[in-house]
Design a protein around this motif. Structure first.
Motif, PDB file in Angstrom:
ATOM      1  N   VAL A   4      78.907  66.376  50.973  1.00 47.76           N
ATOM      2  CA  VAL A   4      78.996  68.239  51.777  1.00 47.76           C
ATOM      3  C   VAL A   4      77.429  68.270  52.467  1.00 47.76           C
ATOM      4  N   LYS A   5      77.953  69.053  53.651  1.00 41.33           N
ATOM      5  CA  LYS A   5      77.159  69.855  54.716  1.00 41.33           C
ATOM      6  C   LYS A   5      77.168  70.814  55.015  1.00 41.33           C
ATOM      7  N   LYS A   6      76.081  71.838  54.778  1.00 37.58           N
ATOM      8  CA  LYS A   6      76.428  72.584  55.176  1.00 37.58           C
ATOM      9  C   LYS A   6      75.721  72.878  56.514  1.00 37.58           C
ATOM     10  N   PHE A   7      75.598  73.615  57.510  1.00 37.30           N
ATOM     11  CA  PHE A   7      74.850  74.124  58.335  1.00 37.30           C
ATOM     12  C   PHE A   7      74.526  75.562  59.030  1.00 37.30           C
ATOM     13  N   GLY A   8      73.562  75.961  58.786  1.00 38.94           N
ATOM     14  CA  GLY A   8      73.837  77.991  59.197  1.00 38.94           C
ATOM     15  C   GLY A   8      73.626  78.277  60.085  1.00 38.94           C
ATOM     16  N   GLY A   9      74.116  79.689  60.786  1.00 40.84           N
ATOM     17  CA  GLY A   9      74.292  80.262  62.170  1.00 40.84           C
ATOM     18  C   GLY A   9      73.433  79.646  62.722  1.00 40.84           C
ATOM     19  N   SER A  10      71.789  79.782  62.367  1.00 38.39           N
ATOM     20  CA  SER A  10      71.248  79.476  63.747  1.00 38.39           C
ATOM     21  C   SER A  10      70.667  77.519  64.200  1.00 38.39           C
ATOM     22  N   SER A  11      71.573  77.183  63.457  1.00 39.47           N
ATOM     23  CA  SER A  11      71.786  74.796  63.785  1.00 39.47           C
ATOM     24  C   SER A  11      72.890  75.211  64.249  1.00 39.47           C
ATOM     25  N   VAL A  12      73.841  75.981  64.964  1.00 37.38           N
ATOM     26  CA  VAL A  12      75.210  75.566  65.199  1.00 37.38           C
ATOM     27  C   VAL A  12      75.324  76.897  66.320  1.00 37.38           C
ATOM     28  N   ALA A  13      73.825  77.597  66.644  1.00 33.21           N
ATOM     29  CA  ALA A  13      74.037  78.825  68.025  1.00 33.21           C
ATOM     30  C   ALA A  13      74.147  78.407  68.966  1.00 33.21           C
ATOM     31  N   ASN A  14      74.511  77.631  69.321  1.00 30.42           N
ATOM     32  CA  ASN A  14      74.485  77.036  70.593  1.00 30.42           C
ATOM     33  C   ASN A  14      75.375  75.806  70.943  1.00 30.42           C
ATOM     34  N   ARG A  15      75.770  75.251  72.533  1.00 33.45           N
ATOM     35  CA  ARG A  15      76.592  73.942  72.677  1.00 33.45           C
ATOM     36  C   ARG A  15      75.517  73.362  71.985  1.00 33.45           C
ATOM     37  N   GLU A  16      74.379  73.016  71.892  1.00 32.12           N
ATOM     38  CA  GLU A  16      73.397  71.885  72.273  1.00 32.12           C
ATOM     39  C   GLU A  16      73.557  71.628  70.822  1.00 32.12           C
ATOM     40  N   ARG A  17      73.373  73.094  69.937  1.00 37.34           N
ATOM     41  CA  ARG A  17      72.738  72.611  68.581  1.00 37.34           C
ATOM     42  C   ARG A  17      74.200  72.061  67.696  1.00 37.34           C
ATOM     43  N   ILE A  18      75.215  72.572  68.262  1.00 34.91           N
ATOM     44  CA  ILE A  18      76.203  72.359  68.469  1.00 34.91           C
ATOM     45  C   ILE A  18      77.200  70.340  68.294  1.00 34.91           C
ATOM     46  N   PHE A  19      75.630  70.031  69.258  1.00 40.74           N
ATOM     47  CA  PHE A  19      76.569  68.543  68.985  1.00 40.74           C
ATOM     48  C   PHE A  19      75.383  67.889  68.654  1.00 40.74           C
ATOM     49  N   ASN A  20      74.164  68.396  67.818  1.00 33.72           N
ATOM     50  CA  ASN A  20      73.146  68.274  67.698  1.00 33.72           C
ATOM     51  C   ASN A  20      73.830  67.160  65.741  1.00 33.72           C
ATOM     52  N   THR A  46      77.868  87.650  63.408  1.00 29.87           N
ATOM     53  CA  THR A  46      78.399  88.559  62.252  1.00 29.87           C
ATOM     54  C   THR A  46      77.421  89.367  62.164  1.00 29.87           C
ATOM     55  N   ASP A  47      76.534  88.841  62.650  1.00 35.84           N
ATOM     56  CA  ASP A  47      74.981  91.456  63.317  1.00 35.84           C
ATOM     57  C   ASP A  47      76.044  91.666  63.940  1.00 35.84           C
ATOM     58  N   ASP A  48      76.785  90.651  64.882  1.00 34.03           N
ATOM     59  CA  ASP A  48      77.210  91.524  65.988  1.00 34.03           C
ATOM     60  C   ASP A  48      78.495  92.752  65.952  1.00 34.03           C
ATOM     61  N   LEU A  49      79.868  90.649  64.658  1.00 40.85           N
ATOM     62  CA  LEU A  49      80.317  91.663  64.384  1.00 40.85           C
ATOM     63  C   LEU A  49      80.616  92.968  63.916  1.00 40.85           C
ATOM     64  N   ILE A  50      79.246  93.091  62.821  1.00 40.51           N
ATOM     65  CA  ILE A  50      79.039  94.368  61.896  1.00 40.51           C
ATOM     66  C   ILE A  50      79.061  95.300  62.994  1.00 40.51           C
ATOM     67  N   ALA A  51      78.487  95.120  63.921  1.00 43.32           N
ATOM     68  CA  ALA A  51      77.743  95.992  64.605  1.00 43.32           C
ATOM     69  C   ALA A  51      79.239  96.547  65.233  1.00 43.32           C
ATOM     70  N   LEU A  52      79.887  95.921  65.494  1.00 43.71           N
ATOM     71  CA  LEU A  52      81.011  96.217  66.254  1.00 43.71           C
ATOM     72  C   LEU A  52      81.630  96.919  65.635  1.00 43.71           C
ATOM     73  N   ALA A  53      81.449  97.193  64.120  1.00 45.21           N
ATOM     74  CA  ALA A  53      82.602  97.691  63.224  1.00 45.21           C
ATOM     75  C   ALA A  53      81.851  98.978  63.377  1.00 45.21           C
TER      76      ALA A  53
END
Ligand code: ADP
Ligand code: ASP
Ligand code: MG
Length: 406
Positions: A4-20, A46-53
């Motif tokens: 099981v591999k878990k990746f946090g928000g910064s690890s999938v923050a953009n296109r390049e990191r998603i492919f990484n 998630t922070d952006d969604l909280i601000a929206l709310a």
């Protein structure tokens, strides 16, 4: 192996990191392993969604908050499956309902009750990479819940336990668990290993590198847990049971919690039952209390102070205002600009003088202590928030935690 591999928000923050991330997972998949990936929402979404709310309703119903926040993870898992497909690898994304991951109904802080493993096992059997939303759950009624901020770590460990995975790797944006947040104390040392108990204390006391419930579950189910950097190949930190071989460090880490707030009730009667009334009323509202300080009674009255998480301040003050009337207290006082700095170490249980050394380091740095609490393996102090980083650095230096090799 099932990994099981878990990746946090910064690890999938953009296109390049998603492919990484996609490529890292595919590498292990092609080596013949079964791969289950757990993802957080992209970057700060998630922070952006909280601000929206907050902009719509500052005290939004918790059920609706969960409905909103859970969308972030659905974005990242579907994009990841698309990335893997574009690389020619069969992958399937699943949300909490599809797994299913059943929780209780405590919105915004739900606890996992059961996990179905059939669907995931069937997908693995078909040689697919399975990508699961972190952080979210679903209650018995089918409503969306979330596990609390940082909860994707807990999703990953719970899945690892349910699937009897061989290892659970938590990938983040630092090389592992350090003696203190390396962004605050650049000299912090990376730990090669740490016990579940020490990690649990650190995580519960504000070291955000792992969600505290993930450590609790890992200990309970004996999940082999490794914290690693998604951007490099460093070995990371192994979180494990104390096997008696590990040297008991006097201090293994320092945690900083800037989300603490202090509340005081001034001038309550110095008689039995007062503390019970206060903390029972808070508990009924599910408000967790941390440090507690009661003054010595004088002229028949006393003061009681305690700390809570800042997300609970509004609710806690409401409870306290009601109590002020029923208990006939003089006033309720609170402070938001405080921080808790905690020092954790299994060796403390058998060594005197740790607290004194902490207080000396703070004194030498001119930092005033507001509250103190201790347990067998930790000492926490409440101080001004503006002093928190300086305090952590001073304590880190006092215990000579830089350049460690554990
Ligand atoms: P993710 O999005 O990958 O879950 P988090 O931000 O939740 O990442 O956790 C990683 C961060 O935790 C690091 O960037 C670091 O600033 C912070 N941190 C706090 N205490 C520690 C510690 N003792 N060791 C390592 N990182 C820590
Ligand atoms: N996305 C959620 C959060 O930001 C969960 C997580 O990152 O673990 O808190
Ligand atoms: Mg996290």
């Amino acid at each position: 192996m099932l990994i099981v591999k878990k990746f946090g928000g910064s690890s999938v923050a953009n296109r390049e990191r998603i492919f990484n991330v996609a490529n890292r997972c595919i590498e292990d998949f092609r080596a013949g392993h079964d791969i289950v990936v757990v993802l957080s929402a992209m970057g700060d979404s998630t922070d952006d969604l909280i601000a929206l709310a907050k902009d719509i309703n500052p005290s939004a119903p918790r059920r609706e908050m969960d409905m909103l926040l859970a969308t972030g993870e659905q974005v990242s898992v579907s994009l990841m499956a698309m990335a893997m497909a574009s690389l020619g690898v069969p992958a399937v994304s699943l949300n909490a309902l599809q797994v299913p991951m059943i929780t209780n109904s405590r919105y915004s802080n739900a606890q996992l009750k059961s996990i179905g493993s059939e669907r995931i096992m069937a997908e693995l059997e078909n040689r697919k990479i399975v990508i699961v939303t972190g952080f979210q759950g679903v209650n018995k009624a089918g409503d969306v819940t979330t596990l609390g901020r940082g909860g994707s770590d807990t999703t990953a460990v719970a899945l690892a336990a349910a699937l009897h995975a061989d290892v659970c790797e938590i990938f983040t944006d630092v090389n592992g668990v350090y003696t203190c947040d390396p962004r605050v104390v650049p000299e912090a040392s990376k730990l090669g290993e740490i016990t579940y108990d020490e990690m649990l204390e650190l995580a519960s006391l504000g070291a955000k590198v792992l969600h505290n419930r993930s450590v609790e579950l890992a200990k309970k189910y004996g999940v082999q847990l490794v914290v690693r950097n998604s951007m490099n190949r460093e070995e990371g930190t192994v979180v494990k049971e104390d096997d008696g071989m590990m040297e008991k460090m006097l201090v293994s880490g320092i945690a900083i919690d800037k989300d603490a707030d202090r509340i005081s009730i001034i001038g309550v009667k110095d008689q039995p039952g007062v503390a019970f009334s206060i903390f029972n009323a808070l508990a009924k509202k599910n408000i967790n209390v941390d440090m507690i300080l009661q003054s010595i009674g004088r002229d028949g009255t006393k003061d009681i102070s305690f700390t809570i998480d800042d997300g609970e301040l509004g609710n806690a003050l409401e409870v306290m205002e009601t109590l002020k009337k029923t208990l006939g207290a003089d006033k309720i006082d609170y402070e938001e600009k405080v921080a808790k700095v905690s020092v954790v170490g299994a060796g403390m249980a058998t060594h005197a003088g740790v607290a004194a050394k902490i207080f000396e380091a703070l004194y030498n740095t001119g930092i005033n202590i507001r509250m103190i609490s201790t347990s067998e393996i930790r000492v926490s102090v409440l101080i001004d928030e503006t002093d928190a980083d300086r305090a952590a650095r001073a304590i880190h230096e006092a215990f000579e935690l830089e350049g460690l090799n554990r």
